[in-house]
Scaffold this active site. Structure first.
Site, PDB file in Angstrom:
ATOM      1  CG  ASP A  19      -9.773   1.207  -6.946  1.00  0.00           C
ATOM      2  OD1 ASP A  19     -10.762   0.336  -6.942  1.00  0.00           O
ATOM      3  OD2 ASP A  19      -9.540   2.497  -6.939  1.00  0.00           O
ATOM      4  CD  GLU A 279     -13.439  -5.255  -2.091  1.00  0.00           C
ATOM      5  OE1 GLU A 279     -14.367  -4.659  -2.839  1.00  0.00           O
ATOM      6  OE2 GLU A 279     -12.691  -6.756  -2.339  1.00  0.00           O
TER       7      GLU A 279
HETATM    8  O1  TRH Z   1      -9.007   4.102   0.514  1.00  0.00           O
HETATM    9  P1  TRH Z   1      -9.834   3.401   0.412  1.00  0.00           P
HETATM   10  O2  TRH Z   1     -10.990   4.099   0.776  1.00  0.00           O
HETATM   11  O3  TRH Z   1     -10.524   2.449  -1.338  1.00  0.00           O
HETATM   12  C1  TRH Z   1     -12.296   2.060  -1.470  1.00  0.00           C
HETATM   13  C2  TRH Z   1     -12.484   0.494  -1.490  1.00  0.00           C
HETATM   14  O4  TRH Z   1     -11.741  -0.319  -1.904  1.00  0.00           O
HETATM   15  C3  TRH Z   1     -13.801   0.952  -2.261  1.00  0.00           C
HETATM   16  O5  TRH Z   1     -14.240  -0.089  -1.837  1.00  0.00           O
HETATM   17  C4  TRH Z   1     -13.578   1.526  -4.152  1.00  0.00           C
HETATM   18  O6  TRH Z   1     -13.937   1.507  -4.499  1.00  0.00           O
HETATM   19  C5  TRH Z   1     -12.670   2.824  -4.023  1.00  0.00           C
HETATM   20  O7  TRH Z   1     -11.899   2.797  -2.807  1.00  0.00           O
HETATM   21  C6  TRH Z   1     -12.932   3.447  -4.874  1.00  0.00           C
HETATM   22  O8  TRH Z   1     -10.054   2.041   1.776  1.00  0.00           O
HETATM   23  P2  TRH Z   1      -9.383   0.816   1.873  1.00  0.00           P
HETATM   24  O9  TRH Z   1     -10.043   0.056   0.528  1.00  0.00           O
HETATM   25  O10 TRH Z   1      -8.797   0.581   2.552  1.00  0.00           O
HETATM   26  O11 TRH Z   1      -8.076   0.731   1.083  1.00  0.00           O
HETATM   27  C7  TRH Z   1      -7.111   1.721   1.552  1.00  0.00           C
HETATM   28  C8  TRH Z   1      -5.929   0.954   1.660  1.00  0.00           C
HETATM   29  O12 TRH Z   1      -4.725   1.536   2.194  1.00  0.00           O
HETATM   30  C9  TRH Z   1      -6.037  -0.076   2.110  1.00  0.00           C
HETATM   31  O13 TRH Z   1      -4.673  -0.767   0.867  1.00  0.00           O
HETATM   32  C10 TRH Z   1      -4.770  -0.655   3.268  1.00  0.00           C
HETATM   33  C11 TRH Z   1      -3.975   1.343   2.935  1.00  0.00           C
HETATM   34  N1  TRH Z   1      -3.504   2.002   3.795  1.00  0.00           N
HETATM   35  C12 TRH Z   1      -1.922   1.861   4.285  1.00  0.00           C
HETATM   36  O14 TRH Z   1      -0.869   1.294   3.645  1.00  0.00           O
HETATM   37  N2  TRH Z   1      -1.297   3.045   5.242  1.00  0.00           N
HETATM   38  C13 TRH Z   1      -2.234   3.593   5.594  1.00  0.00           C
HETATM   39  O15 TRH Z   1      -2.070   4.896   6.300  1.00  0.00           O
HETATM   40  C14 TRH Z   1      -3.841   3.319   5.560  1.00  0.00           C
HETATM   41  C15 TRH Z   1      -5.302   3.825   6.623  1.00  0.00           C
HETATM   42  C16 TRH Z   1      -4.470   2.814   4.888  1.00  0.00           C
END
Ligand code: TRH
Length: 382
Positions: A19, A279
């Site tokens: 989010d 996402e």
């Molecule tokens: O963290 P998520 O599982 O987020 C989820 C999804 O957005 C889902 O659709 C939503 O409904 C739920 O949350 C509540 O996975 P996502 O979307 O990939 O987000 C991870 C974020 O973290 C992304 O912006 C990339 C960031 N990230 C880093 O900045 N550093 C890291 O080392 C990693 C592994 C990720």
């Protein structure tokens, strides 16, 4: 492009980082590329700090990368017309403070109000993108804006010049080496097939690790701290903390610190294969131009399996081994999984996946970027 110069974006962190990850990306892009004065209202600064280490979790208001960040702690509060931006976005249908909505109704002209929805490849999105609903008491109009994979949607978030930056990085071996060295990798680990692994706890990680262990080609798997912690710890035989590393058979597994968002892109660009989730990382893997496997956020009644299939239908037609492994990875396979066989099929198809990744990227770029599409929609007289 528009006389709409101020934008308020309301984000609630339901769980994880997606989010705030998406909102932060959008906020920065609107400010940087469109000179919009953006205020990002967010309820969970601690989660925000994990992807943006500069965040002060104690501050009610702070500036980060040109964006005003406000800690959104309550639904109360009195707002005046001066508090209301020209464009108001509620992310994933969050309820914004009633006082703010009341002030919106007093504005002349009224702000352009969006509900920014989640990403799905399902076809129904095309019929819903851009639809509006009217507030029953105040007459305010809210527009539903859907990201998506076709021209009848809002497209995907992508910054100007991202593809060029990515290509420059991927053709600069020294930049990749320096980046990976900073994460603690030695030359041997860098030379192996490099995979990043980001997934939810229910993924069959142990099975995948076992298949890589038996492979004839060496694999280095990089997993952020806190991800798949049980399976990682079982493999390592020690706690799954950043820096922990072990080799068994053909597989070296290394735990990485959770890196800032910009570095996460570089990590995806550096790897030959990325396992991503939710996402935002899912979209970033598409911009990385490398093969990827998506672990979709689980929903009730297996709704997410429908969404996964809808995406695979668009992306993986002609790549049956990608579909087969993706379905099993998400618990949507039709039979008991034979992971070494799934992996053997998958790895032979990786060159074709690589080509697909590049072609898909061109197709997605042709849709324009979500931030520009949203501003264009906002500025269209209606
Ligand atoms: O963290 P998520 O599982 O987020 C989820 C999804 O957005 C889902 O659709 C939503 O409904 C739920 O949350 C509540 O996975 P996502 O979307 O990939 O987000 C991870 C974020 O973290 C992304 O912006 C990339 C960031 N990230 C880093 O900045 N550093 C890291 O080392 C990693 C592994 C990720």
């Amino acid at each position: 492009m528009t006389s709409l110069t101020r934008l308020d974006l309301f984000c609630r962190v339901v769980d994880n980082y997606g989010d705030i990850g998406i909102c932060w990306r959008l906020a920065r892009q609107l400010q940087r590329e469109h000179a919009i004065a953006v205020t990002l209202w967010v309820d969970d600064l601690a989660s925000f700090r994990r992807i943006c280490p500069g965040i002060d979790v104690q501050a009610d208001t702070q500036m980060q990368a040109g964006v005003t960040v406000r800690h959104w702690c309550s639904m109360d509060g009195v707002f005046s017309v001066d508090d209301v931006a020209d464009i108001v976005i509620e992310f994933f249908a969050v309820d914004i403070p009633p006082g703010y909505i009341a002030a919106m109704a007093q504005c002349q002209p009224r702000p352009v109000w969006f509900n920014l929805e989640g990403l799905t490849a399902e076809e129904w999105v095309e019929g819903c993108h851009g639809l509006s609903s009217t507030h029953p008491q105040l007459g305010l109009i809210k527009h539903f804006f859907f990201p998506g994979f076709t021209e009848k949607t809002g497209g995907l978030l992508v910054e100007a010049g991202l593809a060029e930056q990515r290509r420059a990085f991927q053709s600069d071996a020294a930049a990749r080496t320096a980046f990976l060295a900073q994460l603690g990798l030695g030359p041997e680990q860098m030379a192996a097939r490099l995979v990043s692994l980001f997934c939810y706890p229910h993924a069959p990680v142990a099975e995948l690790l076992a298949a890589w262990q038996l492979d004839t080609t060496p694999t280095t798997c990089l997993v952020p701290e806190g991800v798949a912690a049980d399976a990682v710890q079982a493999f390592l035989g020690t706690p799954a903390v950043a820096g922990a590393c072990a080799t068994r058979g053909a597989l070296t597994l290394r735990v990485l610190p959770f890196v800032p968002q910009e570095d996460y892109d570089r990590l995806l660009w550096s790897c030959d294969l990325n396992f991503v989730r939710g996402e935002d990382s899912f979209v970033r893997a598409q911009w990385a131009g490398r093969p990827f496997v998506w672990h979709i956020y689980p929903q009730d009644e297996q709704l997410h399996h429908k969404k996964l299939r809808a995406f695979l239908q668009r992306y993986a037609a002609g790549l049956p081994d990608l579909s087969a492994l993706s379905l099993q990875w998400n618990g949507a396979g039709s039979s008991a999984a034979d992971w070494p066989a799934l992996w053997a099929g998958f790895r032979t198809q990786m060159p074709a996946m690589q080509q697909r990744a590049e072609a898909w990227q061109q197709q997605m770029l042709a849709l324009g970027d979500l931030a520009s599409n949203l501003l264009r929609f906002a500025a269209t007289p209606r």
